[in-house]
Each structure stands twice: as structure tokens, then as C-alpha cells.
Design an enzyme around this catalytic site. Structure first.
Site, PDB file in Angstrom:
ATOM      1  N   GLY A  29       6.384  19.934  20.033  1.00 19.57           N
ATOM      2  CA  GLY A  29       7.554  20.563  20.668  1.00 19.57           C
ATOM      3  C   GLY A  29       8.147  19.623  21.716  1.00 19.57           C
ATOM      4  O   GLY A  29       8.749  20.056  22.691  1.00 19.57           O
ATOM      5  N   GLY A  80      11.943  19.654  22.940  1.00 22.99           N
ATOM      6  CA  GLY A  80      12.487  20.845  23.588  1.00 22.99           C
ATOM      7  C   GLY A  80      12.786  20.633  25.058  1.00 22.99           C
ATOM      8  O   GLY A  80      12.582  19.542  25.610  1.00 22.99           O
ATOM      9  N   TYR A 126       8.972  38.220  21.310  1.00 26.20           N
ATOM     10  CA  TYR A 126       8.505  37.012  22.016  1.00 26.20           C
ATOM     11  C   TYR A 126       7.382  37.372  22.992  1.00 26.20           C
ATOM     12  O   TYR A 126       6.319  36.744  22.994  1.00 26.20           O
ATOM     13  CB  TYR A 126       9.697  36.408  22.758  1.00 26.20           C
ATOM     14  N   LYS A 175       3.468  36.300  22.955  1.00 26.36           N
ATOM     15  CA  LYS A 175       2.842  35.565  24.066  1.00 26.36           C
ATOM     16  C   LYS A 175       1.616  36.335  24.583  1.00 26.36           C
ATOM     17  O   LYS A 175       0.601  35.732  24.924  1.00 26.36           O
ATOM     18  CB  LYS A 175       3.843  35.331  25.205  1.00 26.36           C
ATOM     19  N   ILE A 213      12.847  28.472  33.381  1.00 26.94           N
ATOM     20  CA  ILE A 213      12.782  27.073  33.807  1.00 26.94           C
ATOM     21  C   ILE A 213      14.190  26.468  33.845  1.00 26.94           C
ATOM     22  O   ILE A 213      14.935  26.555  32.862  1.00 26.94           O
ATOM     23  CB  ILE A 213      11.886  26.245  32.849  1.00 26.94           C
TER      24      ILE A 213
HETATM   25  P1  NAD Z   1      12.599  24.825  23.368  1.00 24.75           P
HETATM   26  O1  NAD Z   1      13.109  25.802  22.380  1.00 24.75           O
HETATM   27  O2  NAD Z   1      13.586  24.041  24.176  1.00 24.75           O
HETATM   28  O3  NAD Z   1      11.618  23.788  22.666  1.00 24.75           O
HETATM   29  C1  NAD Z   1      10.730  24.156  21.634  1.00 24.75           C
HETATM   30  C2  NAD Z   1      10.578  22.956  20.725  1.00 24.75           C
HETATM   31  O4  NAD Z   1       9.706  23.327  19.651  1.00 24.75           O
HETATM   32  C3  NAD Z   1      11.911  22.505  20.086  1.00 24.75           C
HETATM   33  O5  NAD Z   1      12.120  21.124  20.277  1.00 24.75           O
HETATM   34  C4  NAD Z   1      11.730  22.820  18.607  1.00 24.75           C
HETATM   35  O6  NAD Z   1      12.378  21.904  17.744  1.00 24.75           O
HETATM   36  C5  NAD Z   1      10.218  22.741  18.480  1.00 24.75           C
HETATM   37  N1  NAD Z   1       9.764  23.474  17.295  1.00 24.75           N
HETATM   38  C6  NAD Z   1      10.255  24.634  16.794  1.00 24.75           C
HETATM   39  N2  NAD Z   1       9.598  24.962  15.678  1.00 24.75           N
HETATM   40  C7  NAD Z   1       8.670  23.992  15.465  1.00 24.75           C
HETATM   41  C8  NAD Z   1       7.700  23.760  14.468  1.00 24.75           C
HETATM   42  N3  NAD Z   1       7.552  24.609  13.428  1.00 24.75           N
HETATM   43  N4  NAD Z   1       6.911  22.673  14.576  1.00 24.75           N
HETATM   44  C9  NAD Z   1       7.064  21.797  15.594  1.00 24.75           C
HETATM   45  N5  NAD Z   1       7.987  21.950  16.565  1.00 24.75           N
HETATM   46  C10 NAD Z   1       8.775  23.040  16.494  1.00 24.75           C
HETATM   47  O7  NAD Z   1      11.578  25.604  24.309  1.00 24.75           O
HETATM   48  P2  NAD Z   1      11.130  25.226  25.795  1.00 24.75           P
HETATM   49  O8  NAD Z   1      12.039  25.932  26.724  1.00 24.75           O
HETATM   50  O9  NAD Z   1      10.919  23.771  25.928  1.00 24.75           O
HETATM   51  O10 NAD Z   1       9.736  26.002  25.835  1.00 24.75           O
HETATM   52  C11 NAD Z   1       8.511  25.349  25.584  1.00 24.75           C
HETATM   53  C12 NAD Z   1       7.400  26.378  25.714  1.00 24.75           C
HETATM   54  O11 NAD Z   1       7.443  26.981  27.018  1.00 24.75           O
HETATM   55  C13 NAD Z   1       7.500  27.539  24.719  1.00 24.75           C
HETATM   56  O12 NAD Z   1       6.208  27.932  24.328  1.00 24.75           O
HETATM   57  C14 NAD Z   1       8.125  28.646  25.531  1.00 24.75           C
HETATM   58  O13 NAD Z   1       7.764  29.905  25.041  1.00 24.75           O
HETATM   59  C15 NAD Z   1       7.543  28.393  26.907  1.00 24.75           C
HETATM   60  N6  NAD Z   1       8.373  28.944  27.983  1.00 24.75           N
HETATM   61  C16 NAD Z   1       9.605  28.414  28.260  1.00 24.75           C
HETATM   62  C17 NAD Z   1      10.380  28.963  29.289  1.00 24.75           C
HETATM   63  C18 NAD Z   1      11.730  28.407  29.637  1.00 24.75           C
HETATM   64  O14 NAD Z   1      12.407  28.941  30.526  1.00 24.75           O
HETATM   65  N7  NAD Z   1      12.180  27.335  29.005  1.00 24.75           N
HETATM   66  C19 NAD Z   1       9.888  30.050  30.033  1.00 24.75           C
HETATM   67  C20 NAD Z   1       8.640  30.579  29.694  1.00 24.75           C
HETATM   68  C21 NAD Z   1       7.883  30.005  28.686  1.00 24.75           C
END
Ligand code: NAD
Length: 351
Positions: free
Chosen positions: A48, A51, A182, A186, A212
Site C-alpha cells: 500500500g 497511498g 470499513y 477494522k 490523517i
Molecule cells: P489509501 O487509499 O490512500 O492507500 C491505500 C493503498 O493501498 C493505495 O495505494 C492502493 O492502491 C493500495 N491497495 C488497494 N488495494 C490493494 C491491493 N489489493 N493490493 C495492494 N495494494 C492495494 O489509504 P491511506 O489513507 O494511505 O490508508 C492506509 C491505511 O491507514 C489503511 O489501512 C487505512 O484504513 C488506515 N487509515 C487511514 C486513515 C486516513 O485518514 N488516511 C485513517 C485511519 C486509518
């Protein structure tokens, strides 16, 4: 005389000797191959990595452990800085054969699994969200046992809480009845992490991230995305229409604090960690109106309007502020940014 040098990051040691000479000079002799192999022992796989959080976490980990020791992986193309600073692998976290091959190829010792479908997108595609969030974690935990992975990081979220959870200073342990797919995924993931730790001895660690905020990459379809978009629109257009109502207060964190929290948790000694589901972590709580007032201190003409959509319902079921005292006690967690210091930095950096 033999001296033992300790690497506090990796918590390992290397011996070297000092020879004292008659002319009061002394010579230090270190076996460099032993030194570098011990100091650069771990190889991290970050799934990931393209992301919002993964791309910045990859860069921080590469700064600390060296570019070659942090393998970035995703199904999406990474940012140019990620490609240029170390290895990148195409990896679908649901494809166990490919996942196992990459663990083997790079002799991976730690995994950060950041791949997930977030809250707002998850409500549109619930089956896909469940499959990605649960099977991605299952594969990571099971492959970790087979491949002898030393440590795993997997992020949870404040979405594990629900409408029956106390909204102010939400405790570490409390009522959890999430009402989004979601949040349900989690919460189930947290239970899995604790089970794998207690029953299978897997060293898996987790944080319940709040919303975030960052400026380097686009947010990935979460309910707190407005708090990123508002800075871009403030800078580019001087106005913003919020999809959450003006008084909807949610816990938030600036990206530098979020990635530092992640690395600090991963570097903590295993026996200091009392929580193996997921730690509450907090930095600030604000509403769209509060962030707008903070922006107005820098851009006085900034205008905000409110058009709540389907995401309002999701936000209404989440806590307004988080009690993170367990994280503060166990591994000395402390945020650096508040709303105004984050606003200054965001407005300086967004283009
Ligand atoms: P994001 O959606 O920006 O990034 C997720 C990444 O996972 C993407 O680059 C996507 O291409 C990749 N992905 C999707 N399916 C995939 C697969 N099958 N195999 C490999 N990669 C795959 O999410 P983020 O904001 O960077 O969040 C990262 C983690 O943090 C997640 O678990 C999310 O639940 C958690 N989180 C994020 C926030 C926030 O505010 N951003 C808050 C709480 C928790």
C-alpha cells in the site's frame, strides 16, 4: 579492551576492540562486514506504498533504514520519489502466491500492510471492502508465520467505534458497535491481530489512526478527506464547500505525527506493549468551522459553505476526541502538531 556498541533503532549490538599504544594513541578496529550486516539486518515490505500514508511512511522508513532495505509494493504506480529511492514491486495483497514470492525474493523480515478500502468508498463497495481489508490482513498474518516475519504493522482506525461509544475522550477499551463496513472490518481485524499475537506469537502492532491530514498525496476516500481538500481549495480558490456540517468535530492528526507514531510503536520493545488489538492515538480534534477559522488567520478572505452529504452520517457515529493515555504510558506517545501549527505548515506546502 572490547567495547559493545548498541544500535538503539534495531536493538542489536556489534563488538569492536580498542588497542591502546604506548604513545597514548589508540586504534579502534571494527569488522565492517559484521557491522553493516548487523546494522542493516531488517528488510521491510510496505504494502500500500502508493497511498496517502504509505507513500510518506515509505520515505521515512527509507531515511532510517536505507532505501534498499525498504521494499515498496502496491497495485498502483508509486510517487516518483518512492520509485527513485528504493525497490518497488507490483503486489496485490490478495494474491498469496505473489505475496509469498516477494517475501522470499527480498528476504523480508518486517511487513507494514497499509492496503485497505477506506470508509466512504467502502460503503459504496461493501463486499470488495470486506475482502480487501480482511483477506489482506489474513494473508499477511498467515504468510508471516510461514516466512518467519519478525514484526507486522497493520493500521486500524477510529471507525472501529460507533454510535453507542462515548463520544468525548473515547477510552482505549469501550463499547464498540461500528456501523460502517470499513469500521466492522477494522474491528474484526483488531480481534484477529490480538488472537494471532496471543495464540500464534505473531508480533503484530497497530494504531487506531484518526483522520490523517497531508499535502503530498491525495486522500483515499475517507470521511475526513475534507480536512485535506480544504487547504488545497483555500490556496487555489480562496473558498471551500464542506461535505460535513460546520460543527462536526472529529479527531485528526498531521501526517508527520502519524508516521512518527507508527515508527515509534514499531521500535518499542515488545514487552512494553500492553495492547495487541490497536492503540488509541490522538493529536487534535476540530470541526470544519474550526479549521476554517484557523485558515482565516492566514488567508482573511477565505470563505466556507456547508453541504453535508452521505459522509455526515458516518462522521456522526464517530468519536469527537480520543483518550490516548495508554499509548502515552506504554511507549511515550506525544503529538507535535496542533491545529494552528498544522495550518501554517499545510498552507506553506500545498501548491
Ligand atoms: P489509501 O487509499 O490512500 O492507500 C491505500 C493503498 O493501498 C493505495 O495505494 C492502493 O492502491 C493500495 N491497495 C488497494 N488495494 C490493494 C491491493 N489489493 N493490493 C495492494 N495494494 C492495494 O489509504 P491511506 O489513507 O494511505 O490508508 C492506509 C491505511 O491507514 C489503511 O489501512 C487505512 O484504513 C488506515 N487509515 C487511514 C486513515 C486516513 O485518514 N488516511 C485513517 C485511519 C486509518
Amino acid at each position: 579492551m572490547t567495547i559493545i556498541l548498541e544500535n538503539p533503532v534495531r536493538r542489536n549490538t556489534v563488538k569492536f576492540s580498542i588497542l591502546f599504544r604506548r604513545d597514548n594513541l589508540f586504534r579502534i578496529s571494527i569488522n565492517l562486514s559484521e557491522y553493516s550486516s548487523i546494522m542493516a539486518k531488517d528488510t521491510i515490505l510496505l504494502v500500500g506504498a502508493s497511498g496517502q500514508i504509505g507513500s510518506e511512511l515509505t520515505m521515512l522508513l527509507r531515511e532510517r533504514f536505507g532505501g534498499a532495505n525498504v521494499v515498496a509494493a502496491d497495485i498502483k504506480s508509486p510517487l516518483p520519489e518512492v520509485v527513485e529511492s528504493g525497490p518497488f514491486e507490483y503486489l496485490n495483497v490478495l494474491d498469496t502466491a505473489n505475496y509469498a514470492g516477494i517475501l522470499e525474493k527480498h528476504k523480508v523480515t518486517q511487513i507494514y500492510n497499509m492496503a485497505a478500502m477506506l470508509s466512504a468508498t467502502g460503503e459504496k463497495y461493501p463486499l470488495k471492502a470486506w475482502e480487501l481489508n480482511m483477506d489482506g490482513l489474513f494473508n499477511t498474518l498467515e504468510l508471516s508465520i510461514i516466512h518467519g516475519i519478525k514484526k507486522i504493522y497493520w493500521p486500524s482506525s477510529i471507525a472501529v467505534f460507533g454510535p453507542t461509544t462515548p463520544v468525548q475522550d473515547t477510552p482505549q477499551t469501550t463499547i464498540m458497535e461500528p456501523n460502517t463496513i470499513y469500521g466492522i472490518s477494522k474491528q474484526a481485524g483488531e480481534r484477529l491481530c490480538e488472537w494471532y499475537n496471543q495464540k500464534k506469537g505473531v508480533d503484530v502492532r497497530s494504531l487506531r489512526y484518526p483522520g490523517i491530514i497531508s499535502y503530498k498525496s491525495e486522500p483515499g476516500g475517507g470521511t475526513t478527506d475534507y480536512a485535506v481538500d480544504i487547504y488545497f481549495k483555500a490556496k487555489r480558490e480562496g473558498k471551500y464547500t464542506s461535505f460535513l456540517d460546520k460543527e462536526t468535530c472529529l479527531p485528526m492528526m498531521y501526517m508527520p505525527d502519524a508516521i512518527r507514531a507508527t515508527v515509534e510503536l514499531m521500535e518499542s520493545p515488545a514487552d512494553a506493549l500492553s495492547i495487541r488489538s490497536s492503540y488509541n492515538v490522538a493529536a487534535m480534534s476540530f470541526s470544519p468551522e474550526m479549521v476554517s477559522n484557523s485558515i482565516k488567520k492566514q488567508i482573511p478572505d477565505f470563505e466556507i459553505s456547508y453541504e453535508p452529504d452521505y459522509r455526515q452520517k458516518i462522521a456522526d457515529a464517530w468519536p469527537q476526541s480520543i483518550d490516548d493515555s495508554t499509548a502515552r504510558t506504554d511507549w511515550n506517545w506525544k503529538p507535535h502538531y496542533d491545529l494552528d501549527s498544522m495550518t501554517l505548515d499545510m498552507l506553506k506546502n500545498v501548491k
